[in-house]
Design a protein around this motif. Sequence first.
Motif, short mmCIF file in Angstrom:
data_model
loop_
_atom_site.label_atom_id
_atom_site.label_comp_id
_atom_site.label_asym_id
_atom_site.label_seq_id
_atom_site.Cartn_x
_atom_site.Cartn_y
_atom_site.Cartn_z
N PRO A 167 -31.01 -77.03 6.34
CA PRO A 167 -30.76 -76.97 4.89
C PRO A 167 -30.18 -78.28 4.31
CG PRO A 167 -29.47 -75.33 6.10
CD PRO A 167 -30.08 -76.22 7.11
N LYS A 168 -30.51 -78.49 3.04
CA LYS A 168 -30.01 -79.68 2.32
C LYS A 168 -29.54 -79.16 0.96
CE LYS A 168 -32.82 -83.06 0.91
NZ LYS A 168 -33.95 -83.95 1.07
N ILE A 169 -28.25 -79.35 0.63
CA ILE A 169 -27.72 -78.85 -0.66
C ILE A 169 -27.18 -80.05 -1.45
CG2 ILE A 169 -26.01 -77.35 -1.77
CD1 ILE A 169 -26.11 -75.55 0.69
N GLU A 170 -27.65 -80.18 -2.69
CA GLU A 170 -27.18 -81.27 -3.54
C GLU A 170 -26.58 -80.68 -4.82
OE1 GLU A 170 -30.28 -84.85 -2.71
OE2 GLU A 170 -31.08 -82.86 -3.16
N ILE A 171 -25.38 -81.12 -5.16
CA ILE A 171 -24.73 -80.65 -6.40
C ILE A 171 -24.61 -81.85 -7.33
CG2 ILE A 171 -22.66 -79.57 -7.38
CD1 ILE A 171 -22.30 -78.29 -4.51
N SER A 172 -25.16 -81.70 -8.54
CA SER A 172 -25.20 -82.86 -9.45
C SER A 172 -23.92 -82.97 -10.27
CB SER A 172 -26.42 -82.76 -10.37
OG SER A 172 -26.14 -81.84 -11.40
N LYS A 173 -23.81 -84.08 -11.01
CA LYS A 173 -22.59 -84.33 -11.82
C LYS A 173 -22.50 -83.35 -12.98
CE LYS A 173 -21.80 -89.16 -10.78
NZ LYS A 173 -22.85 -90.16 -10.74
N LYS A 174 -23.61 -82.68 -13.32
CA LYS A 174 -23.60 -81.73 -14.45
C LYS A 174 -22.83 -80.44 -14.11
CE LYS A 174 -27.86 -81.15 -15.43
NZ LYS A 174 -28.96 -80.52 -16.02
N CYS A 175 -22.46 -80.27 -12.85
CA CYS A 175 -21.77 -79.04 -12.40
C CYS A 175 -20.43 -78.88 -13.13
CB CYS A 175 -21.54 -79.12 -10.89
SG CYS A 175 -20.54 -77.77 -10.29
N THR A 176 -20.21 -77.69 -13.72
CA THR A 176 -18.97 -77.41 -14.46
C THR A 176 -17.96 -76.65 -13.61
OG1 THR A 176 -19.94 -75.38 -15.26
CG2 THR A 176 -20.19 -77.32 -16.69
N ALA A 177 -18.29 -76.44 -12.37
CA ALA A 177 -17.43 -75.70 -11.42
C ALA A 177 -17.15 -74.27 -11.88
CB ALA A 177 -16.14 -76.46 -11.16
N CYS A 178 -18.16 -73.65 -12.49
CA CYS A 178 -17.98 -72.26 -12.95
C CYS A 178 -17.93 -71.27 -11.77
CB CYS A 178 -19.11 -71.87 -13.90
SG CYS A 178 -20.70 -71.71 -13.07
N ALA A 179 -18.36 -71.71 -10.62
CA ALA A 179 -18.31 -70.95 -9.36
C ALA A 179 -19.26 -69.75 -9.29
CB ALA A 179 -16.89 -70.51 -9.05
N LYS A 180 -20.23 -69.69 -10.22
CA LYS A 180 -21.19 -68.57 -10.13
C LYS A 180 -21.99 -68.66 -8.83
CE LYS A 180 -21.67 -67.00 -14.76
NZ LYS A 180 -21.87 -67.48 -16.08
N CYS A 181 -22.31 -69.87 -8.42
CA CYS A 181 -23.08 -70.05 -7.18
C CYS A 181 -22.25 -69.63 -5.96
CB CYS A 181 -23.56 -71.50 -7.04
SG CYS A 181 -22.20 -72.67 -7.12
N VAL A 182 -20.93 -69.87 -6.04
CA VAL A 182 -20.04 -69.50 -4.92
C VAL A 182 -20.02 -67.99 -4.76
CG1 VAL A 182 -17.64 -69.57 -4.08
CG2 VAL A 182 -18.59 -71.53 -5.32
N ASP A 183 -19.89 -67.29 -5.91
CA ASP A 183 -19.78 -65.82 -5.87
C ASP A 183 -21.06 -65.15 -5.39
OD1 ASP A 183 -17.26 -66.16 -6.77
OD2 ASP A 183 -17.77 -65.83 -8.89
N ILE A 184 -22.20 -65.72 -5.74
CA ILE A 184 -23.46 -65.03 -5.42
C ILE A 184 -23.95 -65.31 -3.99
CG2 ILE A 184 -25.22 -66.73 -6.17
CD1 ILE A 184 -26.42 -64.18 -7.68
N CYS A 185 -23.49 -66.39 -3.39
CA CYS A 185 -24.04 -66.76 -2.07
C CYS A 185 -23.73 -65.68 -1.02
CB CYS A 185 -23.46 -68.10 -1.62
SG CYS A 185 -24.02 -68.52 0.04
N PRO A 186 -24.76 -65.07 -0.43
CA PRO A 186 -24.51 -63.99 0.54
C PRO A 186 -23.93 -64.50 1.85
CG PRO A 186 -26.87 -64.47 0.40
CD PRO A 186 -26.20 -65.34 -0.62
#
Length: 273
Positions: A167-186
């Motif tokens: 896997p390769k994960i890239e987070i761009s500068k546009k990220c607002t750190a809302c953490a929706k991705c954190v909560d949904i990741c199984p």
Amino acid sequence: MEIKVLEKDDVHLRMSVREAVIPFMNALRRIVTSEVPCMAIDEIVVLENSSVLQDEIIAHRLGLVPLKSDLDSYNLPEECPCKSEFGCNLCRVTLALEVEAKDGSRTIYSGDLVSENQNIVPVSDRIPIVKLAKEQKIRLEAYARLGKGKNHAKWQPVSMCAYKYYPKIEISKKCTACAKCVDICPRKVLAKSGNKIEVRDLLTCTLCQDCVEACPENPAAIAVSGEENGFIFNLESTSALPPERIIAEATKILDKQLKELEGQIKVKKSEED
Ligand code: SF4
Ligand code: SF4
Ligand SMILES: [Zn+2]
């Protein structure tokens, strides 16, 4: 090719393979499941069976008991010089089972099998075979042989063998750190640290893309992809053979098959000339 062992114990092996291609990874997986031999009970002679199960069901159950295998001391029956259908000491191991429920009902377990070779025994003593009621009895002889998974799943040395893209994960500068991705990741791959999102456990990512879909930014501030020529190879042995031996045997078999193919191409070419 760059191979790195990520995790290894008596049963599991996880490794990263870089600079490889899908056909190679798939060939390795298929050889592990269908060509690497291991021991399994192949024939039984029932001398007495007063249990409620028919001989055929008991034979089937015994066949599926994984046995510790020894590839150095035994031949595949088709390659054994004895050329005998019954086999010899170099291609067959005898295990005896004699149990009577004298004092009340009792369960026969894999550990009740008595092998003539202490290196070829069930990988676990606690696999139930059949339950006997009082005064029921089983007396049989079982013959184990080396075989290949392509002929029957009982000769598969692994309970799991699979690969996935690295896997390769890239987070761009546009990220607002809302953490929706954190909560949904199984798989809990991501974590919030201050006002930043961090990749905590990259290797467990399944590339499911749920985090990308959950991102409110447009386009998404997170991108997940697989490395084009990078893979994670996972293997779980039935304990018939150590996991590293399974991989070593698979690469030997692949090498042999490629040499045979090369030989056949050369023969064909010289026939055409
Ligand atoms: S792709 Fe799936 S497993 Fe990977 S980080 Fe995103 S949500 Fe988690
Ligand atoms: S969902 Fe998108 S914006 Fe929100 S933390 Fe994750 S990557 Fe950043
Ligand atoms: Zn033989």
